[in-house]
Design an enzyme around this catalytic site. Sequence first.
Site, PDB file in Angstrom:
ATOM      1  N   LYS A  88      22.062  56.897  60.057  1.00 30.11           N
ATOM      2  CA  LYS A  88      23.267  57.646  59.643  1.00 30.11           C
ATOM      3  C   LYS A  88      23.439  58.092  58.208  1.00 30.11           C
ATOM      4  CE  LYS A  88      27.281  58.690  59.218  1.00 30.11           C
ATOM      5  NZ  LYS A  88      27.677  59.549  58.235  1.00 30.11           N
ATOM      6  N   GLY A 125      28.882  50.571  52.423  1.00 27.73           N
ATOM      7  CA  GLY A 125      29.774  51.748  52.050  1.00 27.73           C
ATOM      8  C   GLY A 125      31.129  50.793  51.712  1.00 27.73           C
ATOM      9  N   SER A 126      32.253  51.633  52.004  1.00 30.60           N
ATOM     10  CA  SER A 126      33.578  50.868  51.629  1.00 30.60           C
ATOM     11  C   SER A 126      33.885  49.524  52.300  1.00 30.60           C
ATOM     12  CB  SER A 126      34.496  51.852  51.752  1.00 30.60           C
ATOM     13  OG  SER A 126      34.648  52.225  53.001  1.00 30.60           O
ATOM     14  N   THR A 127      34.553  48.667  51.767  1.00 27.89           N
ATOM     15  CA  THR A 127      35.110  47.582  52.546  1.00 27.89           C
ATOM     16  C   THR A 127      35.872  47.830  53.539  1.00 27.89           C
ATOM     17  OG1 THR A 127      35.031  46.177  50.296  1.00 27.89           O
ATOM     18  CG2 THR A 127      36.475  45.468  52.012  1.00 27.89           C
ATOM     19  N   VAL A 166      35.897  50.373  55.763  1.00 30.48           N
ATOM     20  CA  VAL A 166      35.006  50.867  57.001  1.00 30.48           C
ATOM     21  C   VAL A 166      34.353  49.669  57.255  1.00 30.48           C
ATOM     22  CG1 VAL A 166      33.329  52.459  57.779  1.00 30.48           C
ATOM     23  CG2 VAL A 166      35.156  53.132  56.423  1.00 30.48           C
ATOM     24  N   GLY A 167      33.581  48.833  56.334  1.00 32.72           N
ATOM     25  CA  GLY A 167      32.817  47.591  56.715  1.00 32.72           C
ATOM     26  C   GLY A 167      33.740  46.632  57.464  1.00 32.72           C
ATOM     27  N   GLU A 210      27.159  45.395  53.292  1.00 33.01           N
ATOM     28  CA  GLU A 210      27.245  45.664  51.606  1.00 33.01           C
ATOM     29  C   GLU A 210      28.161  46.659  51.280  1.00 33.01           C
ATOM     30  OE1 GLU A 210      25.041  44.292  49.746  1.00 33.01           O
ATOM     31  OE2 GLU A 210      23.734  43.261  51.228  1.00 33.01           O
ATOM     32  N   CYS A 229      27.887  50.336  43.342  1.00 34.22           N
ATOM     33  CA  CYS A 229      28.908  49.296  43.817  1.00 34.22           C
ATOM     34  C   CYS A 229      29.065  48.189  42.945  1.00 34.22           C
ATOM     35  CB  CYS A 229      28.152  48.881  45.008  1.00 34.22           C
ATOM     36  SG  CYS A 229      26.394  48.611  44.947  1.00 34.22           S
ATOM     37  N   GLU A 272      38.866  49.021  43.757  1.00 36.10           N
ATOM     38  CA  GLU A 272      37.671  49.691  43.189  1.00 36.10           C
ATOM     39  C   GLU A 272      38.149  51.230  43.025  1.00 36.10           C
ATOM     40  OE1 GLU A 272      34.907  50.483  46.389  1.00 36.10           O
ATOM     41  OE2 GLU A 272      33.172  49.870  44.984  1.00 36.10           O
TER      42      GLU A 272
HETATM   43  P1  NAD Z   1      32.471  55.138  53.119  1.00 33.87           P
HETATM   44  O1  NAD Z   1      32.722  53.585  53.754  1.00 33.87           O
HETATM   45  O2  NAD Z   1      33.446  56.112  53.472  1.00 33.87           O
HETATM   46  O3  NAD Z   1      31.203  55.423  54.047  1.00 33.87           O
HETATM   47  C1  NAD Z   1      29.852  54.895  54.221  1.00 33.87           C
HETATM   48  C2  NAD Z   1      29.435  55.239  55.529  1.00 33.87           C
HETATM   49  O4  NAD Z   1      30.015  54.986  56.485  1.00 33.87           O
HETATM   50  C3  NAD Z   1      29.095  56.985  55.441  1.00 33.87           C
HETATM   51  O5  NAD Z   1      27.765  57.137  56.071  1.00 33.87           O
HETATM   52  C4  NAD Z   1      30.117  57.425  56.474  1.00 33.87           C
HETATM   53  O6  NAD Z   1      29.897  58.470  56.901  1.00 33.87           O
HETATM   54  C5  NAD Z   1      30.296  56.111  57.530  1.00 33.87           C
HETATM   55  N1  NAD Z   1      31.413  55.921  58.248  1.00 33.87           N
HETATM   56  C6  NAD Z   1      32.954  56.100  57.839  1.00 33.87           C
HETATM   57  N2  NAD Z   1      33.692  55.898  58.474  1.00 33.87           N
HETATM   58  C7  NAD Z   1      33.205  55.223  59.620  1.00 33.87           C
HETATM   59  C8  NAD Z   1      33.317  54.521  60.622  1.00 33.87           C
HETATM   60  N3  NAD Z   1      34.499  54.581  61.220  1.00 33.87           N
HETATM   61  N4  NAD Z   1      32.375  54.105  61.600  1.00 33.87           N
HETATM   62  C9  NAD Z   1      31.112  54.142  61.270  1.00 33.87           C
HETATM   63  N5  NAD Z   1      30.770  54.684  60.119  1.00 33.87           N
HETATM   64  C10 NAD Z   1      31.757  55.171  59.294  1.00 33.87           C
HETATM   65  O7  NAD Z   1      32.033  54.747  52.027  1.00 33.87           O
HETATM   66  P2  NAD Z   1      31.621  55.990  50.970  1.00 33.87           P
HETATM   67  O8  NAD Z   1      32.837  56.521  50.148  1.00 33.87           O
HETATM   68  O9  NAD Z   1      30.616  56.679  51.407  1.00 33.87           O
HETATM   69  O10 NAD Z   1      30.860  54.917  49.946  1.00 33.87           O
HETATM   70  C11 NAD Z   1      31.462  54.272  48.703  1.00 33.87           C
HETATM   71  C12 NAD Z   1      31.653  52.778  49.002  1.00 33.87           C
HETATM   72  O11 NAD Z   1      30.298  52.291  49.273  1.00 33.87           O
HETATM   73  C13 NAD Z   1      32.239  52.087  47.693  1.00 33.87           C
HETATM   74  O12 NAD Z   1      33.128  51.013  48.255  1.00 33.87           O
HETATM   75  C14 NAD Z   1      30.821  51.450  47.202  1.00 33.87           C
HETATM   76  O13 NAD Z   1      31.221  50.177  46.457  1.00 33.87           O
HETATM   77  C15 NAD Z   1      30.110  51.069  48.423  1.00 33.87           C
HETATM   78  N6  NAD Z   1      28.583  50.709  48.515  1.00 33.87           N
HETATM   79  C16 NAD Z   1      28.255  49.540  48.349  1.00 33.87           C
HETATM   80  C17 NAD Z   1      26.950  48.998  48.085  1.00 33.87           C
HETATM   81  C18 NAD Z   1      26.277  47.612  48.095  1.00 33.87           C
HETATM   82  O14 NAD Z   1      25.064  47.422  48.107  1.00 33.87           O
HETATM   83  N7  NAD Z   1      27.326  46.648  48.161  1.00 33.87           N
HETATM   84  C19 NAD Z   1      26.172  50.121  47.903  1.00 33.87           C
HETATM   85  C20 NAD Z   1      26.623  51.309  47.365  1.00 33.87           C
HETATM   86  C21 NAD Z   1      27.836  51.707  47.872  1.00 33.87           C
END
Ligand code: NAD
Length: 496
Positions: free
Chosen positions: A195, A248-250, A252-253, A270, A304, A400
């Site tokens: 996704k 993605g973001s902490t 959502v993670g 991550e 990130c 962040e």
């Molecule tokens: P985000 O968490 O908003 O979204 C990331 C992904 O999660 C997207 O595909 C989104 O559609 C999906 N998502 C959102 N809500 C969800 C849910 N409830 N259930 C399942 N999936 C869901 O993050 P973003 O704004 O797209 O990305 C930026 C963040 O990603 C920053 O915090 C950045 O530091 C982090 N990031 C980390 C790394 C790493 O390797 N540590 C690499 C790149 C980005």
Amino acid sequence: MAIATLLPATTAFIQRAPRMLIGAEWVEAADGQTMPLHNPATGEQLCVVPRATVDDVDRAVLAARQAFDDSPWSRTRPRERQNLLWKLADLMQRDAELLAQLECLNNGKSAAVAQVMDVQLAIDFLRYMAGWATKIEGSSVEVSVPLMPDQQFHSFIRREAVGVVGAIVAWNFPLLLACWKLGPALATGCTVVLKPADETPLTALKLAELVQEAGYPDGVFNVVTGTGITAGAALTHNPRVDKLTFTGSTAVGKEIGKIAMDSMTRVTLELGGKSPTIVMADADLGSAAAGAASAIFFNQGQVCCAGSRLYVQRKHFDNVVADIAGIANAMKLGSGLDASVDMGPLISARQQERVWRYIEMGRDSGATIACGGERFGPGYFVKPTVIVDVDQQHSLVQEEIFGPVLVAIPFDDEADALRMANDSPYGLGASIWSNDLAAVHRMIPRIKSGSVWVNCHSALDPALPFGGYKMSGVGREMGYAAIEHYTELKSVLIKL
Ligand code: NAD
């Protein structure tokens, strides 16, 4: 000014309104819904893609399940997995310019940089992972089995593919992040439902075409485009998924981690970062300033592990900040199709607004904007910004921002630098700029982050595990560590 001309293949890909790949089929969403994609450099609509429903995600997972459990893929030998990954990497190499242009149009980043960074790193990574396909080993163990002292046994430990992988990625390096998931999954024999981020699915869809062209069996790789709240959540909750891997973001993670724990689904996270750049007094200050500028301004600060907190030993603080401000002021902002541009737009109006709010917060609290602090359009531009006169506990330092905003604070000695560098909920990366070998070696083990760079920043290699301490995540990508995360161990005991 050297504006890249779009390849006919790039224009054709966008004009035909790409669809999702589920099993062998390129499909619309089950209910026909679509979502628009925008060019961040202009704000104009690029095209629409399907907005996957829960049913679409379920069908994709079923296709991946069947491919894993009962298809030619489940019987594929390591050598074939290696060759297929090499083939995929070769096809990406062939289409590198197209992939880079799609990344530029969809994300805003420089097409020229995307070709040599995002796309080339993804290709190198797949080739690195292709090498692991033939080197995944178990072990044999001589056992005693205390309860059966008179018996002989043959015992061994197998390392097996974990199964169906649900991969969810962010928008800042769309293709590269997808390949960080795909590489170890395909090397070990897993199947994948990807996704991509809501904003940036184009290169994932092109990648799916190349996976088909490489000759992977149907269902091994599926891509569902859609929102996190619907498609991402459906993937996270699907009981047929064996492993979730999320970038993605902490915030959502953490949610995904909790859901995964409920069902004991394997999970790698991550997440975000707020990485320190530490400049010691003995450093080569010219390269430290250039390195610190690139650590935060590369990819518009949407990295990130961006060096978003700068700590400089007090006596050189003003000079280093002035040098970085000079670099920032000289940066040319514009479309990523213009090879002479140093910085592109942020990903979206929402991200531009988020970054802007932080800059305003800094101004309102009495911080000094050493450079930048402006936004403009059309497109979602924010000038590279350096902020000083901020306290370590300020939100600008603790949270962040994910944009081209650097906060800079002076420190007095090594202990002071380490205390402030570690005073963060995150722990993804850190860089030390120094030529004092002893000081550097004293500091490395005391920094709480998954990567430490010395006299460089954000330097990644496929062989080096990448991931976070603390709120920056769980697990590692790249290196052999990734292979471990995509496999399960099975202990076998045969009574002779
Ligand atoms: P985000 O968490 O908003 O979204 C990331 C992904 O999660 C997207 O595909 C989104 O559609 C999906 N998502 C959102 N809500 C969800 C849910 N409830 N259930 C399942 N999936 C869901 O993050 P973003 O704004 O797209 O990305 C930026 C963040 O990603 C920053 O915090 C950045 O530091 C982090 N990031 C980390 C790394 C790493 O390797 N540590 C690499 C790149 C980005």
